[in-house]
Design an enzyme around this catalytic site. Structure first.
Site, PDB file in Angstrom:
ATOM      1  N   ASP A   1       0.837  -1.200   0.000  1.00 44.13           N
ATOM      2  CA  ASP A   1       0.000   0.000   0.000  1.00 44.13           C
ATOM      3  C   ASP A   1       0.874   1.253   0.000  1.00 44.13           C
ATOM      4  O   ASP A   1       0.553   2.247  -0.638  1.00 44.13           O
ATOM      5  CB  ASP A   1      -0.900   0.023   1.248  1.00 44.13           C
ATOM      6  CG  ASP A   1      -1.965  -1.056   1.166  1.00 44.13           C
ATOM      7  OD1 ASP A   1      -1.987  -1.789   0.153  1.00 44.13           O
ATOM      8  OD2 ASP A   1      -2.771  -1.166   2.110  1.00 44.13           O
ATOM      9  N   PHE A   2       1.970   1.171   0.744  1.00 44.47           N
ATOM     10  CA  PHE A   2       2.845   2.340   0.824  1.00 44.47           C
ATOM     11  C   PHE A   2       3.418   2.671  -0.553  1.00 44.47           C
ATOM     12  O   PHE A   2       3.377   3.815  -0.992  1.00 44.47           O
ATOM     13  CB  PHE A   2       3.977   2.076   1.829  1.00 44.47           C
ATOM     14  CG  PHE A   2       4.912   3.243   1.994  1.00 44.47           C
ATOM     15  CD1 PHE A   2       4.512   4.375   2.681  1.00 44.47           C
ATOM     16  CD2 PHE A   2       6.192   3.216   1.439  1.00 44.47           C
ATOM     17  CE1 PHE A   2       5.354   5.465   2.830  1.00 44.47           C
ATOM     18  CE2 PHE A   2       7.049   4.299   1.583  1.00 44.47           C
ATOM     19  CZ  PHE A   2       6.630   5.421   2.281  1.00 44.47           C
TER      20      PHE A   2
ATOM     21  N   SER B   1     -13.268   8.203  -0.077  1.00 45.89           N
ATOM     22  CA  SER B   1     -12.023   7.635   0.415  1.00 45.89           C
ATOM     23  C   SER B   1     -11.383   8.633   1.379  1.00 45.89           C
ATOM     24  O   SER B   1     -11.978   9.673   1.679  1.00 45.89           O
ATOM     25  CB  SER B   1     -11.132   7.346  -0.778  1.00 45.89           C
ATOM     26  OG  SER B   1     -10.054   6.576  -0.350  1.00 45.89           O
TER      27      SER B   1
ATOM     28  N   LYS C   1      -7.644   2.517  11.658  1.00 51.86           N
ATOM     29  CA  LYS C   1      -7.943   2.338  10.239  1.00 51.86           C
ATOM     30  C   LYS C   1      -7.794   0.850   9.952  1.00 51.86           C
ATOM     31  O   LYS C   1      -6.707   0.288  10.042  1.00 51.86           O
ATOM     32  CB  LYS C   1      -6.980   3.136   9.374  1.00 51.86           C
ATOM     33  CG  LYS C   1      -7.289   3.010   7.889  1.00 51.86           C
ATOM     34  CD  LYS C   1      -6.489   4.010   7.084  1.00 51.86           C
ATOM     35  CE  LYS C   1      -6.911   4.079   5.628  1.00 51.86           C
ATOM     36  NZ  LYS C   1      -7.271   2.843   4.992  1.00 51.86           N
TER      37      LYS C   1
ATOM     38  N   GLU D   1      -9.702   6.843  15.597  1.00 50.14           N
ATOM     39  CA  GLU D   1     -10.042   5.409  15.622  1.00 50.14           C
ATOM     40  C   GLU D   1      -9.107   4.629  14.708  1.00 50.14           C
ATOM     41  O   GLU D   1      -8.419   5.210  13.876  1.00 50.14           O
ATOM     42  CB  GLU D   1     -11.506   5.211  15.210  1.00 50.14           C
ATOM     43  CG  GLU D   1     -11.823   5.811  13.865  1.00 50.14           C
ATOM     44  CD  GLU D   1     -13.326   5.892  13.584  1.00 50.14           C
ATOM     45  OE1 GLU D   1     -14.097   6.163  14.516  1.00 50.14           O
ATOM     46  OE2 GLU D   1     -13.702   5.686  12.433  1.00 50.14           O
TER      47      GLU D   1
HETATM   48  S1  IVH Z   1     -13.896   6.828   7.313  1.00 51.64           S
HETATM   49  C1  IVH Z   1     -15.562   9.738   4.411  1.00 51.64           C
HETATM   50  N1  IVH Z   1     -12.852   5.274   9.145  1.00 51.64           N
HETATM   51  O1  IVH Z   1     -10.221   3.228   4.549  1.00 51.64           O
HETATM   52  C2  IVH Z   1     -14.795   8.897   5.349  1.00 51.64           C
HETATM   53  N2  IVH Z   1     -12.575   4.690   6.878  1.00 51.64           N
HETATM   54  O2  IVH Z   1      -8.507   4.642   2.676  1.00 51.64           O
HETATM   55  C3  IVH Z   1     -14.515   7.603   4.778  1.00 51.64           C
HETATM   56  N3  IVH Z   1     -11.337   2.615   6.532  1.00 51.64           N
HETATM   57  O3  IVH Z   1     -12.725   4.198   2.329  1.00 51.64           O
HETATM   58  C4  IVH Z   1     -14.082   6.544   5.588  1.00 51.64           C
HETATM   59  N4  IVH Z   1     -11.012   2.138   8.648  1.00 51.64           N
HETATM   60  O4  IVH Z   1     -12.853   1.817   3.494  1.00 51.64           O
HETATM   61  C5  IVH Z   1     -13.028   5.494   7.836  1.00 51.64           C
HETATM   62  N5  IVH Z   1     -12.008   3.970  10.869  1.00 51.64           N
HETATM   63  C6  IVH Z   1     -12.187   4.176   9.565  1.00 51.64           C
HETATM   64  C7  IVH Z   1     -11.701   3.299   8.586  1.00 51.64           C
HETATM   65  C8  IVH Z   1     -11.900   3.599   7.246  1.00 51.64           C
HETATM   66  C9  IVH Z   1     -10.818   1.748   7.400  1.00 51.64           C
HETATM   67  C10 IVH Z   1     -11.264   2.453   5.066  1.00 51.64           C
HETATM   68  C11 IVH Z   1     -12.501   2.864   4.347  1.00 51.64           C
HETATM   69  C12 IVH Z   1     -12.063   4.048   3.521  1.00 51.64           C
HETATM   70  C13 IVH Z   1     -10.613   3.740   3.314  1.00 51.64           C
HETATM   71  C14 IVH Z   1      -9.833   4.965   2.920  1.00 51.64           C
END
Ligand code: IVH
Length: 706
Positions: free
Chosen positions: A36-37, A86, A120, A118
């Site tokens: 990913d990086f 995203s 990811k 939170e």
């Molecule tokens: S918030 C508009 N919170 O990471 C905000 N996403 O790289 C959108 N993801 O599309 C997402 N953990 O699929 C949010 N705690 C978290 C997340 C998270 C994983 C994913 C999600 C997002 C992607 C972006």
């Protein structure tokens, strides 16, 4: 157009094509080739080039607009009520504070900067819809606007209630991430390996593949899990903030994200990120960063979004754990479909709690693109926290002798007859010709192998052409009736062949090893392997470090170059053995031969190897701990003799670091070669099977990637 612009245009085109390919691999095939990086860095490079060349940005391709599209055939499409956006990524503390500074400017001066922080989660994004508390639909992100309807697969997740009770809105979209635990990933891959199916590279790929299975019964057999954190549309609106929404998820007994922290101001948010990094290893799901969001939904609305990202949230990506080590060799691993995957054989190194000695190199293009060479010092990283990858080469540490890796040449050296279909990344083994298969059968039975009387080239040919025997293991299934039906068999010759086959089951191990037809393993090497390992299973499960080891100096420091632990097993022979045993067809052959009752053990007396009394030793090179004199003294005390030069009368050569011509001569004469631990073991009266203990490793078997 100037030359500079021209090259920027070319670079942009190249980056776009490359990103499109990686998007396809990640989103549609769930088989990414880069971390990913590395992907984020390519994306950044493109964004920077476009910023410097606004006129080139005009013809924006889909690559720069959408973050990837996971939709596949076989699923109904469903629209999201609120788009699934995203997140923008940052990697450094300073970049994180740039984000909070930007936010400060977007919000009214008096407004508080109140965040939630939170984990990811590194899974597969999904949007759940509940109507009046009832679960009605689950949809993948798709292109952010329309996704695949995966309701039937998501309904298999045990932790997800079908009905919510209490305060339920008319309709709500709840976003989260589907994942698999590492334990479930290992369980499924182990079962697939046993069934001879291709393995998944990491838990995320497996989760992505599982949500897209067309038969929900298959999905149910894999334990998918889910964790929720996000709010899409909610009618009627009922949440003032993400913390209120999070509390509601808990009250509904939905699996909400854990270690959800509130933070007042940028500094507190940064502290929460650090706390999270320290804790996340204990979570059930894989995490690769922290997500920092403005808590108040009103404040979120006031700062708004771009077409891709909200302005009110950011992902801070944790640096994956990396380690530097030496790439001893590149071996080729053969998958079930004959696809050939290059594997980095590494000097063992500690990484994220396990010892890593192998890493995937994906394919020939990947090696060429990164210019990875044997002998290089490389940086390894765990992708999806499980499978190690080589992410960079430290060119400044490259030995002068390191040559570019020539994939076709290596195939030839290893005796692999392979081809590459146009447009395919992988080289694949060609199916052996009729002549090759007949020759392999005759070799198996020849005098220098299992010595099966009556199985000459002519018999091999007629057995093959009659469709009775295509591979050696099938010889042991032959019946008298089958043989009698052939033109060139009478009762006596049929009985003779069956008796000879029966007798071949008790032959010495070296004969079986030679009979297998491993490229570059002749009779002498087969004998050396048998004497060293004494058990076919030990050979088939050996890794590179059990054949060759890095030379070490007096104080245990690494020196340039490797030594063979078994006479005659140089780098190419070792690689050839590893490739041969990695082929699932060959592993199946070994099992069939075991089932037929062939002898897998070396039962010869160990007296040729064990015992020092009366034996002649030659010492060469620098031993890691024993001085020359101390070694001589120990050998002589045990009744052995130490001589200065290697001859046919030499029983053992004890080789240390920087051993030179004496070692070469010993190898050419087929004399047993010991390293210091092996000498000490011999002196201690142990048998030769224990000469060299295998290096400790606790990593899972590297999955084939075909
Ligand atoms: S918030 C508009 N919170 O990471 C905000 N996403 O790289 C959108 N993801 O599309 C997402 N953990 O699929 C949010 N705690 C978290 C997340 C998270 C994983 C994913 C999600 C997002 C992607 C972006």
């Amino acid at each position: 157009m100037s030359a500079a612009e021209n090259s920027s245009a070319e670079k942009i085109a190249r980056l776009r094509a490359e990103l499109a390919r990686h998007d396809q691999l990640y989103y549609r095939q769930a088989e990414p080739e880069i971390t990913d990086f590395a992907y984020d860095m390519l994306r950044r490079e493109l964004a920077e080039l476009l910023a410097q060349n606004p006129e080139l940005a005009k013809e924006i391709s889909s690559v720069t607009e959408t973050p990837g599209d996971d939709r596949t055939e076989g699923f109904a499409k469903a629209a999201h009520r609120a788009p699934m956006l995203s997140l923008d990524n940052v990697y450094q503390q300073s970049e994180f504070f740039d984000f909070t500074t930007r936010l400060r400017k977007l919000l009214p001066a008096a407004a508080p900067l109140h965040f939630v922080v939170e984990p990811k989660i590194d899974g597969v994004a999904v949007s759940l819809t509940y109507e009046h508390g009832r679960f009605v639909r689950a949809v993948t992100r798709g292109n952010g606007t329309v996704g695949d309807d995966i309701t039937r697969n998501v309904a298999t997740i045990a932790a997800l209630p079908q009905q919510l009770s209490g305060n339920t809105p008319a309709r709500i979209e709840i976003r989260g991430e589907i994942y698999l635990t590492n334990a479930e990933f290992l369980r499924i891959n182990a079962a697939r390996e046993a069934a001879g199916l291709p393995l998944y590279a990491n838990p995320r790929n497996l989760a992505a593949g599982t949500v897209k299975l067309l038969d929900p019964r298959e999905t149910a057999a894999r334990k998918l899990e889910i964790v929720l954190y996000g709010l899409g549309e909610c009618l009627p609106a009922q949440f003032p903030s993400l913390s209120a929404f999070h509390q509601q998820l808990l009250d509904w007994q939905l699996p909400a994200v854990e270690f959800f922290q509130s933070a007042d101001g940028a500094e507190a948010a940064w502290e929460a990120i650090r706390q999270l990094d320290a804790r996340r290893k204990n979570f059930a799901y894989p995490t690769d960063g922290a997500v920092v969001k403005i808590d108040s939904l009103a404040a979120q609305n006031s700062v708004g979004t771009t077409s891709k990202f909200p302005h009110w949230a950011i992902a801070y990506k944790f640096q994956p754990e990396q380690a530097e080590t030496q790439l001893r060799a590149i071996t080729l691993q053969i998958g079930r479909t004959g696809a050939i995957t290059p594997v980095a054989e590494l000097e063992p190194v500690e990484l994220a709690g396990t010892t890593v000695s192998r890493a995937t190199l994906h394919n020939a293009d990947e090696i060429a693109r990164k210019d990875i060479r044997e002998g290089d010092t490389v940086v390894v990283e765990k992708a999806g926290e499980i499978i190690p990858q080589v992410v960079a080469v430290l060119k400044e540490k490259r030995p002068e002798t390191a040559a570019p890796f020539d994939f076709p040449l290596r195939l030839q050296e290893l005796g692999l007859d392979a081809e590459r279909a146009p447009g395919e990344a992988a080289w694949r083994l060609k199916t052996p010709s009729r002549e090759q298969q007949i020759r392999a059968l005759a070799h198996f039975g020849s005098k220098q192998c299992l010595d099966i009387e009556n199985l000459g080239p002519a018999v091999a040919e007629s057995l093959f052409d009659a469709g009775l025997v295509a591979a050696p293991e099938q010889l042991y299934q032959l019946t008298r009736e089958q043989l009698l039906a052939l033109d060139n068999f009478a009762e006596k010759s049929a009985d003779n062949l069956l008796a000879a086959l029966e007798a071949s089951k008790q032959r010495e191990l070296w004969r079986l090893i030679h009979a297998l037809g491993i490229p570059n393993v002749g009779m002498q090497t087969a004998k050396d392997l048998a004497r060293h390992f004494r058990d076919l299973d030990q050979i088939s499960s050996a890794d590179y470090g059990q054949f060759r080891q890095q030379q070490r100096g007096k104080n245990g420091q690494l020196l340039k170059g490797e030594i063979s632990l078994i006479s005659g097993v140089g780098a190419v022979v070792a690689q050839s053995i590893l490739s041969w045993f990695s082929d699932p067809a060959h592993r199946a052959r070994i099992e069939a031969l075991r089932a037929a009752g062939l002898n897998f053990f070396d039962q010869s007396s160990v007296s040729t190897a064990a015992g020092v009394a009366g034996k002649t030793f030659v010492l060469t090179g620098t031993l890691p701990t024993l001085g020359r004199d101390a070694a001589r003294e120990k050998i002589e005390q045990a009744g052995g003799k130490v001589s200065g030069s290697v001859s046919a009368k030499t029983d053992f050569v004890v080789a240390g670091a920087e051993a030179g011509s004496k070692l070469a001569k010993a190898q050419s004469l087929g004399i047993a070669i010991l390293d210091e631990p092996a000498l000490l073991a011999l002196l201690a009266g142990e048998n030769s099977a224990k000469e060299i203990p295998p290096p400790a490793t606790n990593e899972p078997f590297l999955p084939g990637l075909d």
